[in-house]
Design a protein around this motif. Structure first.
Motif, PDB file in Angstrom:
ATOM      1  N   ILE A 144       0.742  -1.150   0.093  1.00  0.00           N
ATOM      2  CA  ILE A 144       0.058   0.107   0.078  1.00  0.00           C
ATOM      3  C   ILE A 144       1.002   1.246  -0.034  1.00  0.00           C
ATOM      4  O   ILE A 144       0.609   2.200  -0.814  1.00  0.00           O
ATOM      5  N   THR A 145       1.736   1.151   0.925  1.00  0.00           N
ATOM      6  CA  THR A 145       2.751   2.390   0.776  1.00  0.00           C
ATOM      7  C   THR A 145       3.601   2.679  -0.322  1.00  0.00           C
ATOM      8  O   THR A 145       3.901   3.523  -0.954  1.00  0.00           O
ATOM      9  N   ALA A 146       3.725   1.429  -1.079  1.00  0.00           N
ATOM     10  CA  ALA A 146       4.677   1.401  -2.344  1.00  0.00           C
ATOM     11  C   ALA A 146       3.798   1.848  -3.409  1.00  0.00           C
ATOM     12  O   ALA A 146       4.511   2.738  -4.240  1.00  0.00           O
ATOM     13  N   PHE A 147       2.556   1.802  -3.482  1.00  0.00           N
ATOM     14  CA  PHE A 147       1.806   2.496  -4.688  1.00  0.00           C
ATOM     15  C   PHE A 147       1.665   4.020  -4.447  1.00  0.00           C
ATOM     16  O   PHE A 147       1.641   4.675  -5.374  1.00  0.00           O
ATOM     17  N   ASP A 148       1.920   4.629  -2.991  1.00  0.00           N
ATOM     18  CA  ASP A 148       1.657   6.060  -2.755  1.00  0.00           C
ATOM     19  C   ASP A 148       3.199   6.623  -2.986  1.00  0.00           C
ATOM     20  O   ASP A 148       3.168   7.898  -3.022  1.00  0.00           O
ATOM     21  N   THR A 149       4.267   5.737  -3.165  1.00  0.00           N
ATOM     22  CA  THR A 149       5.407   6.337  -3.144  1.00  0.00           C
ATOM     23  C   THR A 149       5.666   6.549  -4.816  1.00  0.00           C
ATOM     24  O   THR A 149       5.639   6.143  -5.501  1.00  0.00           O
ATOM     25  N   THR A 150       6.324   7.804  -5.045  1.00  0.00           N
ATOM     26  CA  THR A 150       6.612   8.414  -6.390  1.00  0.00           C
ATOM     27  C   THR A 150       7.894   7.907  -6.761  1.00  0.00           C
ATOM     28  O   THR A 150       8.953   7.956  -5.892  1.00  0.00           O
ATOM     29  N   PHE A 151       8.328   7.214  -7.812  1.00  0.00           N
ATOM     30  CA  PHE A 151       9.626   7.093  -8.348  1.00  0.00           C
ATOM     31  C   PHE A 151      10.550   7.983  -8.226  1.00  0.00           C
ATOM     32  O   PHE A 151      10.385   8.986  -8.917  1.00  0.00           O
ATOM     33  N   ASN A 152      11.520   7.667  -7.864  1.00  0.00           N
ATOM     34  CA  ASN A 152      12.929   8.266  -7.716  1.00  0.00           C
ATOM     35  C   ASN A 152      13.952   7.544  -8.284  1.00  0.00           C
ATOM     36  O   ASN A 152      14.564   6.558  -7.817  1.00  0.00           O
ATOM     37  N   ALA A 153      14.438   8.042  -9.559  1.00  0.00           N
ATOM     38  CA  ALA A 153      15.649   7.273 -10.441  1.00  0.00           C
ATOM     39  C   ALA A 153      16.929   7.189  -9.392  1.00  0.00           C
ATOM     40  O   ALA A 153      17.574   6.043  -9.382  1.00  0.00           O
ATOM     41  N   ASP A 154      16.997   8.170  -8.787  1.00  0.00           N
ATOM     42  CA  ASP A 154      18.285   8.332  -7.792  1.00  0.00           C
ATOM     43  C   ASP A 154      18.293   7.312  -6.644  1.00  0.00           C
ATOM     44  O   ASP A 154      19.449   6.775  -6.589  1.00  0.00           O
ATOM     45  N   ARG A 155      17.133   7.416  -6.109  1.00  0.00           N
ATOM     46  CA  ARG A 155      17.047   6.469  -4.948  1.00  0.00           C
ATOM     47  C   ARG A 155      16.872   5.057  -5.528  1.00  0.00           C
ATOM     48  O   ARG A 155      17.469   4.186  -4.949  1.00  0.00           O
ATOM     49  N   PHE A 156      16.340   4.803  -6.613  1.00  0.00           N
ATOM     50  CA  PHE A 156      16.137   3.440  -7.219  1.00  0.00           C
ATOM     51  C   PHE A 156      17.973   2.986  -7.336  1.00  0.00           C
ATOM     52  O   PHE A 156      18.279   1.853  -7.094  1.00  0.00           O
ATOM     53  N   GLN A 157      18.755   3.810  -8.019  1.00  0.00           N
ATOM     54  CA  GLN A 157      20.146   3.329  -8.273  1.00  0.00           C
ATOM     55  C   GLN A 157      20.882   3.245  -7.178  1.00  0.00           C
ATOM     56  O   GLN A 157      21.557   2.266  -7.105  1.00  0.00           O
ATOM     57  N   LYS A 158      20.667   4.026  -5.927  1.00  0.00           N
ATOM     58  CA  LYS A 158      21.361   3.842  -4.779  1.00  0.00           C
ATOM     59  C   LYS A 158      20.751   2.533  -4.046  1.00  0.00           C
ATOM     60  O   LYS A 158      21.879   1.894  -3.488  1.00  0.00           O
TER      61      LYS A 158
END
Length: 179
Positions: free
Chosen positions: A77-91
């Motif tokens: 549920i919290t994952a659906f509310d989180t907007t995608f951040n490419a830098d955070r994904f790479q880290k």
């Protein structure tokens, strides 16, 4: 034989007979029919109360199931509310790759109540096992991500170059405002 009835007793007797007739007429004309209607309405109310109780029990059971599902799936549920951040994904996922590069996210569709972004990724890995570990880690990430197939692997000396596209799903912010 002469009956000696006083005037006062005669008035009382006539008044008593009048009241008796009034009570009988009142009961047969009003009370008995209304009593039948009352019994019918009372049985209808009992039936409606049983139905209401059944619906209330169903509501309580459904609410308990909802709370249990919300508790069990809090991460999703919290994952659906989180907007995608490419830098955070790479880290978060850089330890699975020698190098990881993401292209610009593009808003490709709006499916029902979800915003869908497509992200192209290119990476260099030592072995396919690290890529499969990465896929396992995606299920525990902060976003809802679907990796689209085919995934292209090319051997480049000692490294494997992979390129793939991912779809990132998130809840549209304006979908809840209309409800």
């Amino acid at each position: 034989m002469k009956v000696n009835i006083s005037r006062q007793n005669l008035y009382l007797l006539s008044l008593s007979i009048f009241l008796l007739i009034f009570v009988l007429l009142f009961s047969f004309i009003l009370l008995i029919p209304k009593g039948k209607e009352y019994r019918v309405q009372k049985s209808e109310i009992r039936q409606e109360n049983r139905e209401l109780q059944r619906y209330e029990n169903f509501d309580i059971d459904t609410y308990e199931i909802l709370k249990k599902l919300q508790a069990d799936n809090r991460h999703i549920i919290t994952a659906f509310d989180t907007t995608f951040n490419a830098d955070r994904f790479q880290k978060q996922h850089k330890n699975y790759f020698k190098s990881l590069s993401l292209s610009e996210k593009t808003d490709i569709a709006r499916e029902d109540e979800f915003s869908v972004y497509e992200v192209n990724a290119t990476s260099h890995i030592n072995s396919p096992k690290s890529f499969y570990d990465f896929l396992d880690a995606l299920s525990r990430s902060d976003w809802i991500i679907k990796v689209n197939f085919p995934i292209n692997f090319k051997r480049d000396s000692e490294l494997i170059c992979s390129s793939f596209t991912m779809r990132v799903y998130s809840v549209s912010k304006d979908s809840n405002s209309s409800k």
